[in-house]
Write an enzyme that holds these catalytic residues in place. Structure first.
Site: not given
Ligand SMILES: NC(=O)c1ccc[n+]([C@@H]2O[C@H](COP(=O)([O-])OP(=O)(O)OC[C@H]3O[C@@H](n4cnc5c(N)ncnc54)[C@H](OP(=O)(O)O)[C@@H]3O)[C@@H](O)[C@H]2O)c1
Length: 253
Positions: A147, A160
């Site tokens: 990501s 995350y």
């Protein structure tokens, strides 16, 4: 031999984790359109995984459904064993399963931290390790889905971002280790993509995020899937250890 317009030789065997919906489902379908038979891993969405499988079979390709929680080492080992029994070879692995549990670090529980690290980083370790072992003799291509948060960071996503930064480091390290065995390892790092995952983002935050995207919109799962298919295919035969961002120009890289 690949048929004209497809990226892979007919019957190339691919595994996609988290293939029941979102980016993983789009990747599985794109790989099938490009000539692959596809094994679809998912955690709990059996009906949605079956729908993806039907779409792949309608393209004249094989689809194999593999239910396993990638954060569980034993389940991952059993999944790869089943895969090896069904198909003797594995040519492509797209390690895509991931979760979010956002919140500011100062108020983040250890449970929220472990949940995200356990799936996104440790689960990617388990699945990458088994994929590597299955590709050792004949080579292959592994694409890990990270990501832009794992590159640039993002407020509210310490767990995350740390997991995805870890995935990028894991991929770079693994790429050095397995290059002599003919295995390529690359990363695709999406920005904001229109899936169930971003539906959790509060509207005000989403509005701000969209303003920071030069292209002014979210990406689609299909747009990520084309980048993944390229990185996994022989068209990218001299590319390994690299990160391709698919983010509408959001981060400088
Ligand atoms: N959407 C975005 O904006 C975005 C941006 C950057 C990166 N990403 C990354 O792209 C990947 C896919 O995201 P998405 O947006 O498509 O998410 P999604 O729509 O929420 O789908 C997540 C997929 O992962 C599977 N999964 C979750 N936990 C799992 C586990 N423990 N074991 C096996 N499978 C598991 C889910 O299976 P079930 O359906 O069975 O639960 C589902 O197939 C993730 O790694 C995510 O971090 C997404």
């Amino acid at each position: 031999m690949s048929t004209p317009g497809t990226l892979f030789a007919e019957g190339t065997k691919a595994l996609v984790t988290g293939a029941s919906r979102g980016i993983g489902a789009a990747v599985a379908i794109a790989l099938a359109e490009h000539g692959c038979d596809v094994a679809l891993n998912y955690r709990s969405s059996s009906a949605r995984a079956e729908e993806v499988g039907e779409r792949i079979r309608a393209l004249g390709r094989e689809a194999l459904l593999l239910k396993a929680d990638i954060s569980d080492e034993a389940q991952v080992a059993a999944m790869y064993k089943e895969l090896k029994t069904a198909w003797r070879s594995l040519d492509v692995a797209v390690l895509n399963s991931g979760v979010t549990a956002d919140g500011h670090l100062a108020a983040m529980s250890a449970t929220k931290w472990q949940e995200v690290i356990g799936t996104n980083l440790t689960g990617t370790f388990y699945t990458a390790r088994e994929a590597t072992k299955q590709m050792y003799a004949s080579g292959g291509a592994i694409v890990l889905i990270a990501s832009t948060s794992g590159i640039a960071g993002r407020a509210g996503q310490a767990n995350y971002a740390a997991s995805k930064g870890g995935v990028i480091s894991l991929a770079k390290t693994l790429s050095y280790e397995v290059a002599p065995r003919g295995i390529r390892v690359n990363v695709v790092a999406p920005g904001f993509i229109d899936t169930d995952m971003v539906k959790k983002v509060p509207p005000a935050q989403m509005k701000k995020a969209l303003q920071a995207i030069p292209m002014g919109r979210m990406g689609t799962p299909a747009e990520v899937a084309q980048a993944v298919a390229f990185m996994a295919s022989p068209a990218a035969s001299y590319i390994t250890g690299k990160v391709l961002t698919v983010d509408g120009g959001m981060i400088p890289n």
